[in-house]
Scaffold this active site. Structure first.
Site, PDB file in Angstrom:
ATOM      1  N   LYS A 111     -70.294 -17.518  15.507  1.00  0.00           N
ATOM      2  CA  LYS A 111     -69.104 -17.012  15.168  1.00  0.00           C
ATOM      3  C   LYS A 111     -69.026 -15.682  14.753  1.00  0.00           C
ATOM      4  O   LYS A 111     -67.926 -14.899  14.677  1.00  0.00           O
ATOM      5  CB  LYS A 111     -68.345 -17.770  13.959  1.00  0.00           C
ATOM      6  CG  LYS A 111     -68.187 -19.265  14.415  1.00  0.00           C
ATOM      7  CD  LYS A 111     -67.516 -19.953  13.466  1.00  0.00           C
ATOM      8  CE  LYS A 111     -66.812 -21.498  13.680  1.00  0.00           C
ATOM      9  NZ  LYS A 111     -66.546 -22.435  12.633  1.00  0.00           N
ATOM     10  N   LYS A 192     -67.992 -26.465  25.072  1.00  0.00           N
ATOM     11  CA  LYS A 192     -67.268 -27.682  24.177  1.00  0.00           C
ATOM     12  C   LYS A 192     -65.710 -27.238  24.300  1.00  0.00           C
ATOM     13  O   LYS A 192     -65.572 -26.091  24.198  1.00  0.00           O
ATOM     14  CB  LYS A 192     -67.820 -27.731  22.884  1.00  0.00           C
ATOM     15  CG  LYS A 192     -67.337 -28.997  22.202  1.00  0.00           C
ATOM     16  CD  LYS A 192     -67.976 -29.221  21.001  1.00  0.00           C
ATOM     17  CE  LYS A 192     -67.376 -30.460  20.483  1.00  0.00           C
ATOM     18  NZ  LYS A 192     -68.066 -30.959  19.208  1.00  0.00           N
ATOM     19  N   LYS A 195     -60.616 -25.650  20.423  1.00  0.00           N
ATOM     20  CA  LYS A 195     -59.084 -24.962  19.977  1.00  0.00           C
ATOM     21  C   LYS A 195     -58.788 -23.667  20.066  1.00  0.00           C
ATOM     22  O   LYS A 195     -57.816 -22.804  20.268  1.00  0.00           O
ATOM     23  CB  LYS A 195     -58.994 -25.608  18.555  1.00  0.00           C
ATOM     24  CG  LYS A 195     -58.786 -26.957  18.324  1.00  0.00           C
ATOM     25  CD  LYS A 195     -58.647 -27.388  16.828  1.00  0.00           C
ATOM     26  CE  LYS A 195     -60.147 -27.038  15.980  1.00  0.00           C
ATOM     27  NZ  LYS A 195     -59.903 -27.611  14.591  1.00  0.00           N
TER      28      LYS A 195
END
Length: 327
Positions: A111, A192, A195
């Site tokens: 991140k 994956k 969102k």
């Protein structure tokens, strides 16, 4: 009784990856465990959030819990920030966490990569995640592949605290889910389903209409072989679609392989879209009824009170063990 804590972060629109990896398993777990299901909004703000979106998405996640079938009479459903003990024990767990342990966290590396500045909370939040679990003396925690590292750190911190200050925390065990834990992007089966992916065709959102669902599955990548069979090494895209089919239909992988033997991908993808749409329609209807209702507010208030009763007792025990003055 065995106890579970788990939650879904309100940092984006919930998609079928979250359904397969969390909501669907929660329905089984609530039958076997005492459950605390929460909305980890404190974790969401480790990266910048629009306040209006955070507010709405926090309600959305709670509403989806109920719409999917989680029973608030059996389970505590609450929002993390409504139970202040999370933040307080989070700080205490930071004092027990080593810098090197946080530096090894894969999610922080992913991140923060390529960013000039990141929040300090993005680095330290695994200590808060440990506090979330330990507050409720959870015996078990559902984990996917990307969360095993965090649960292992939680176990390390719990044992370290117990060794230093006396027996205080239960050492949680993982619940390893197989089916549905690795739902990948429809455009790229190596990543994956996320969102945060800007490509809206990469995932099916829980509020997508049946037509949107059909279009997205029609565009989903497959391969040139033309056979519906599970092989994550050689056929990751098709295997991903088969896993989605199994999650939403309840059919076994073997049954799906037999059903579409020799048929190619056309009918398989069409049927898959219908299976997903059929499962989501009643969830969408219940979500619409409850998301802005007084019923949801009442459920969240009651859940926070129940959660606080357990959390505050654990926090008091931990503070006393560390030598804080308590009354």
């Amino acid at each position: 009784m065995k106890r579970v804590l788990s939650g879904i972060k309100p940092s984006g629109e919930l998609n079928i990856g979250g359904f397969g990896g969390a909501l669907q398993p929660f329905l089984t777990i609530q039958q076997e465990y005492e459950c605390f299901f929460f909305v980890p909004d404190l974790h969401a703000v480790t990266v910048t959030q629009d306040p209006k979106e955070l507010y709405q998405r926090s309600k959305d996640i709670a509403a989806f819990y109920i719409a999917a079938g989680i029973d608030p009479k059996k389970c505590a459903i609450f929002i993390q920030s409504q139970v202040p003990a999370h933040a307080e024990l989070g700080w205490l767990m930071e004092t027990q966490t080593h810098l090197g342990e946080l530096g090894r966290m894969t999610q922080f590396k992913e991140k923060s990569e390529g960013k000039d500045a990141v929040s300090a909370a993005l680095f330290t939040y695994p200590a808060l995640m440990a506090a979330d679990i330990l507050l409720y003396q959870a015996t078990h925690v559902p984990v996917g592949d990307d969360q095993k590292q965090h649960l292992e750190l939680t176990r390390v911190l719990a044992q370290r605290f117990n060794n230093r200050f006396g027996s205080t925390f239960v050492i949680p065990e993982p619940i390893i889910q197989s089916l549905g834990s690795r739902i990948m992007g429809l455009d790229d089966p190596s990543k994956k389903m996320s969102k945060s992916n800007p490509n809206r065709n990469s995932c099916v959102h829980l509020l997508d209409s049946p037509d949107e669902i059909r279009k997205k599955f029609a565009k989903a990548v497959t391969d040139s072989e033309g056979s519906v069979r599970l092989d994550w090494e050689a056929k990751p895209a098709v295997s991903n679609l088969m896993e989605i089919y199994a999650v939403f239909s309840g059919d076994s992988i073997a049954a799906i392989e037999r059903r579409y033997e020799g048929q190619g991908y056309g009918s398989f993808k069409k049927d898959l879209a219908e299976v997903v749409a059929e499962r989501l329609i009643p969830i969408q209807e219940r979500y619409g009824e409850i998301v802005d209702s007084a019923e949801l507010v009442a459920i969240l208030k009651e859940g926070a009170l129940k959660a606080s009763e357990t959390a505050n007792a654990t926090l008091l025990q931990a503070k006393r063990a560390m030598g804080f003055v308590t009354f």
